[in-house]
Design a protein around this motif. Structure first.
Motif, PDB file in Angstrom:
ATOM      1  N   ARG A  45      62.764  20.714  -2.293  1.00 60.85           N
ATOM      2  CA  ARG A  45      63.967  20.506  -3.114  1.00 60.85           C
ATOM      3  C   ARG A  45      63.723  19.315  -4.045  1.00 60.85           C
ATOM      4  N   ASP A  46      62.758  19.492  -4.965  1.00 60.20           N
ATOM      5  CA  ASP A  46      62.304  18.394  -5.814  1.00 60.20           C
ATOM      6  C   ASP A  46      63.384  17.898  -6.761  1.00 60.20           C
ATOM      7  N   ALA A  47      64.217  18.800  -7.270  1.00 64.39           N
ATOM      8  CA  ALA A  47      65.252  18.387  -8.222  1.00 64.39           C
ATOM      9  C   ALA A  47      66.228  17.415  -7.569  1.00 64.39           C
ATOM     10  N   GLU A  48      66.648  17.727  -6.338  1.00 62.62           N
ATOM     11  CA  GLU A  48      67.558  16.834  -5.622  1.00 62.62           C
ATOM     12  C   GLU A  48      66.866  15.506  -5.296  1.00 62.62           C
ATOM     13  N   ALA A  49      65.606  15.590  -4.863  1.00 64.13           N
ATOM     14  CA  ALA A  49      64.862  14.371  -4.537  1.00 64.13           C
ATOM     15  C   ALA A  49      64.706  13.488  -5.769  1.00 64.13           C
ATOM     16  N   THR A  50      64.410  14.100  -6.898  1.00 69.50           N
ATOM     17  CA  THR A  50      64.252  13.334  -8.136  1.00 69.50           C
ATOM     18  C   THR A  50      65.547  12.651  -8.537  1.00 69.50           C
ATOM     19  N   GLY A  51      66.667  13.350  -8.384  1.00 72.14           N
ATOM     20  CA  GLY A  51      67.952  12.764  -8.726  1.00 72.14           C
ATOM     21  C   GLY A  51      68.262  11.525  -7.908  1.00 72.14           C
ATOM     22  N   ILE A  52      67.972  11.565  -6.609  1.00 76.76           N
ATOM     23  CA  ILE A  52      68.242  10.414  -5.736  1.00 76.76           C
ATOM     24  C   ILE A  52      67.282   9.269  -6.042  1.00 76.76           C
ATOM     25  N   LEU A  53      65.996   9.595  -6.224  1.00 76.76           N
ATOM     26  CA  LEU A  53      65.018   8.556  -6.554  1.00 76.76           C
ATOM     27  C   LEU A  53      65.333   7.906  -7.901  1.00 76.76           C
ATOM     28  N   SER A  54      65.814   8.698  -8.856  1.00 71.18           N
ATOM     29  CA  SER A  54      66.204   8.132 -10.157  1.00 71.18           C
ATOM     30  C   SER A  54      67.375   7.190 -10.003  1.00 71.18           C
ATOM     31  N   ARG A  55      68.286   7.538  -9.143  1.00 69.85           N
ATOM     32  CA  ARG A  55      69.433   6.660  -8.914  1.00 69.85           C
ATOM     33  C   ARG A  55      69.014   5.360  -8.236  1.00 69.85           C
ATOM     34  N   ILE A  56      67.958   5.418  -7.427  1.00 66.82           N
ATOM     35  CA  ILE A  56      67.451   4.218  -6.755  1.00 66.82           C
ATOM     36  C   ILE A  56      66.706   3.316  -7.723  1.00 66.82           C
ATOM     37  N   GLY A  57      65.792   3.902  -8.536  1.00 63.08           N
ATOM     38  CA  GLY A  57      64.934   3.041  -9.348  1.00 63.08           C
ATOM     39  C   GLY A  57      64.668   3.485 -10.761  1.00 63.08           C
ATOM     40  N   GLY A  58      65.360   4.534 -11.239  1.00 62.55           N
ATOM     41  CA  GLY A  58      65.129   4.989 -12.597  1.00 62.55           C
ATOM     42  C   GLY A  58      64.167   6.161 -12.660  1.00 62.55           C
ATOM     43  N   ASP A  59      64.045   6.755 -13.850  1.00 65.55           N
ATOM     44  CA  ASP A  59      63.256   7.976 -14.021  1.00 65.55           C
ATOM     45  C   ASP A  59      61.764   7.747 -13.758  1.00 65.55           C
ATOM     46  N   ASP A  60      61.215   6.631 -14.255  1.00 70.45           N
ATOM     47  CA  ASP A  60      59.792   6.359 -14.039  1.00 70.45           C
ATOM     48  C   ASP A  60      59.492   6.181 -12.554  1.00 70.45           C
ATOM     49  N   TYR A  61      60.371   5.460 -11.876  1.00 66.71           N
ATOM     50  CA  TYR A  61      60.219   5.266 -10.422  1.00 66.71           C
ATOM     51  C   TYR A  61      60.255   6.608  -9.709  1.00 66.71           C
ATOM     52  N   ALA A  62      61.194   7.471 -10.091  1.00 65.38           N
ATOM     53  CA  ALA A  62      61.326   8.773  -9.443  1.00 65.38           C
ATOM     54  C   ALA A  62      60.067   9.613  -9.639  1.00 65.38           C
ATOM     55  N   THR A  63      59.526   9.626 -10.864  1.00 67.50           N
ATOM     56  CA  THR A  63      58.322  10.399 -11.137  1.00 67.50           C
ATOM     57  C   THR A  63      57.139   9.905 -10.313  1.00 67.50           C
ATOM     58  N   THR A  64      56.970   8.579 -10.275  1.00 68.96           N
ATOM     59  CA  THR A  64      55.866   7.983  -9.517  1.00 68.96           C
ATOM     60  C   THR A  64      55.978   8.280  -8.026  1.00 68.96           C
TER      61      THR A  64
END
Length: 473
Positions: free
Chosen positions: A216-235
């Motif tokens: 469920r990458d889309a959901e995981a990316t959304g939460i990680l982006s909320r934690i540290g931003g888009d670059d953080y989520a991608t990394t």
């Protein structure tokens, strides 16, 4: 930390850590209720029933710990936190409402299941959402809430119970407010934080690492982006998938028991058991016996117990400040070595019949040493040394081992104390601490400042080599 969403990260970690608060409260509250429910259920002169009442929750703890990994992998971390909060809420009511000893035991058993789930799940969730640079500090919040729960139970017991005149007979105590209702309210008080925990657990997100494992990458990316931003989520998402390049669809207990994880599993189990076998928790469980052996009367003993609770809280704050600065390994070695020396001194003082304030100082020093080292750092290490795809099963296995260690410690202390005296018992604990120090000096790596995926490469090199081979192909 300036690049992270501080409020969001601390909020979700504090909510998860409420499992630790209820763990600490429900674990210790029974000590204050013990003199009163024993009279109510007429077991004050039945040693076997007294022991059963004190230890039945441990069976629940081991059950909860065994189920934690399996349930966390299937239900997710969030839904299992919600379930744990409901178990705390219902079991707290049931224990206080018990009118038969059998119902009391069953309710405490269920409460123990909640403790076992929370003890492994809360630090696991925090480690999976926390940024690497402050992961140790945030996982240590779980130990802080455990300590706050212990202190809350001690204070609540003291506030609820009425003063008992020295000339009261057991029958008069049994017929009093304390014997009929006070012990019930001691357990019922846990319903308030349990209800708060349940409501707040509905508001936190699922672990992004669990979501990624489930595709469920889309959901995981959304939460990680909320934690540290888009670059953080991608990394982070790239690191998670890279860590699972091989065996991504496998996991659980069977994979954990394989040869490639033997070393890291050994480290996890040993530090989990050592956290209990180091002996500090007997001071909470058997504080009355320890302080009376040092020459104190029951009134002074109750005050000294509160002093140990305050020391436990204050030095847990020290741990939160130092765990990401000094490192986990350094603090674990400091704790093992420090307790070895303190217990050696304490046992020697008992041998020469030293009593009074100096004995309180030594006991408080042991609590302080444990609170800033072995207490929180063990949970931090268990939450971060295992690869993502086996973390739930691994943490559950180590937490189960921890509760086995707690059970054996609790059961053997009165036997050792009777056979060897207080001095011999603490000398044995000193020897255990020395053995733990040597083990960690030889095998325990430093994990400070490393991402969960970097730790997998360090601690499970065979996995890392296999991934590299696959990527080259």
């Amino acid at each position: 930390m300036s690049t992270f969403n501080r409020r969001f990260v601390y909020f979700i970690c504090l909510v998860s850590a409420m499992g630790g608060l209820l763990f600490g409260y429900d674990w210790v509250v029974i000590g204050g209720a013990k003199p009163f429910y024993e009279l109510y259920f007429d077991i004050a002169h039945n040693a076997s029933m007294q022991g059963l009442a004190m230890t039945v929750a441990l069976l629940g703890c081991m059950t909860g710990a065994m189920l934690c990994g399996w349930l966390a992998d299937r239900m997710g971390r969030k839904r299992l936190l919600i379930l744990a909060s409901l178990i705390f809420l219902l079991s707290s009511w049931a224990v206080g409402a018990a009118h038969t000893f059998r119902f009391f035991l069953v309710s405490r058993l269920v409460c123990g299941v909640g403790i076992g789930l929370a003890s492994g799940l809360s630090p696991m969730y925090i480690a999976e959402v926390a940024p690497t640079s402050i992961r140790g500090r945030l996982v240590s919040l779980n130990q802080l809430t455990i300590v706050l729960g212990i202190l809350a139970a001690q204070i609540t017991n003291w506030l609820i119970a009425d003063h008992i005149p020295a000339d009261f007979t057991p029958a008069q105590i049994a017929a009093s407010w304390n014997g009929q209702m006070a012990w019930r309210w001691m357990f019922w008080a846990a319903m308030i934080p349990s209800g708060v925990f349940f409501i707040l657990a509905l508001l936190i997100p699922e672990s992004p690492r669990w979501l990624a494992l489930k595709g469920r990458d889309a959901e995981a990316t959304g939460i990680l982006s909320r934690i540290g931003g888009d670059d953080y989520a991608t990394t982070e998402l790239h690191a998670i998938h890279a860590a699972h390049l091989s065996d991504a669809s496998q996991g659980g207990l069977r994979l954990l028991m394989g040869h490639r994880y033997r070393r890291v599993l050994l480290i996890g189990i040993v530090i989990a058991v050592f956290q209990q076998w180091c002996g500090t928790n007997v001071i909470f469980n058997y504080a009355q016996e320890i302080f009376q052996s040092a020459g104190y009367q029951i009134g002074d003993v109750l005050f000294n117990i509160v002093v140990t609770g305050i020391a436990n809280l204050l030095f847990t704050f020290v741990a939160i400040y130092t765990v990401d600065r000094w490192g986990r390994r350094a603090l674990m070695l400091l704790g093992a070595g420090g307790l070895c020396g303190i217990y050696l001194t304490l046992g020697t003082c008992y041998y020469f019949h030293v009593s009074g304030f100096f004995m309180v100082v030594l006991v408080v020093a042991a609590i302080a040493c444990y609170a800033m080292t072995l207490g929180p750092c063990t949970w931090v290490l268990l939450a971060e040394i295992f690869p993502n795809h086996i973390r739930a099963a691994a943490v559950a296995t180590c937490t189960f081992a921890l509760w086995v260690g707690s059970s054996t410690l609790t059961f053997t202390f009165p036997l050792l104390n009777a056979a060897l005296g207080s001095y011999g018992t603490f000398w044995i604990y000193s020897g255990v601490c020395l053995a733990g120090f040597l083990f960690m000096l030889r095998l325990l790596p430093e994990t400070k400042g490393r991402s969960l995926e970097e730790l997998e490469e360090r601690l499970c090199p065979e996995m890392s080599n296999k991934k590299n081979d696959n990527s080259e192909e």
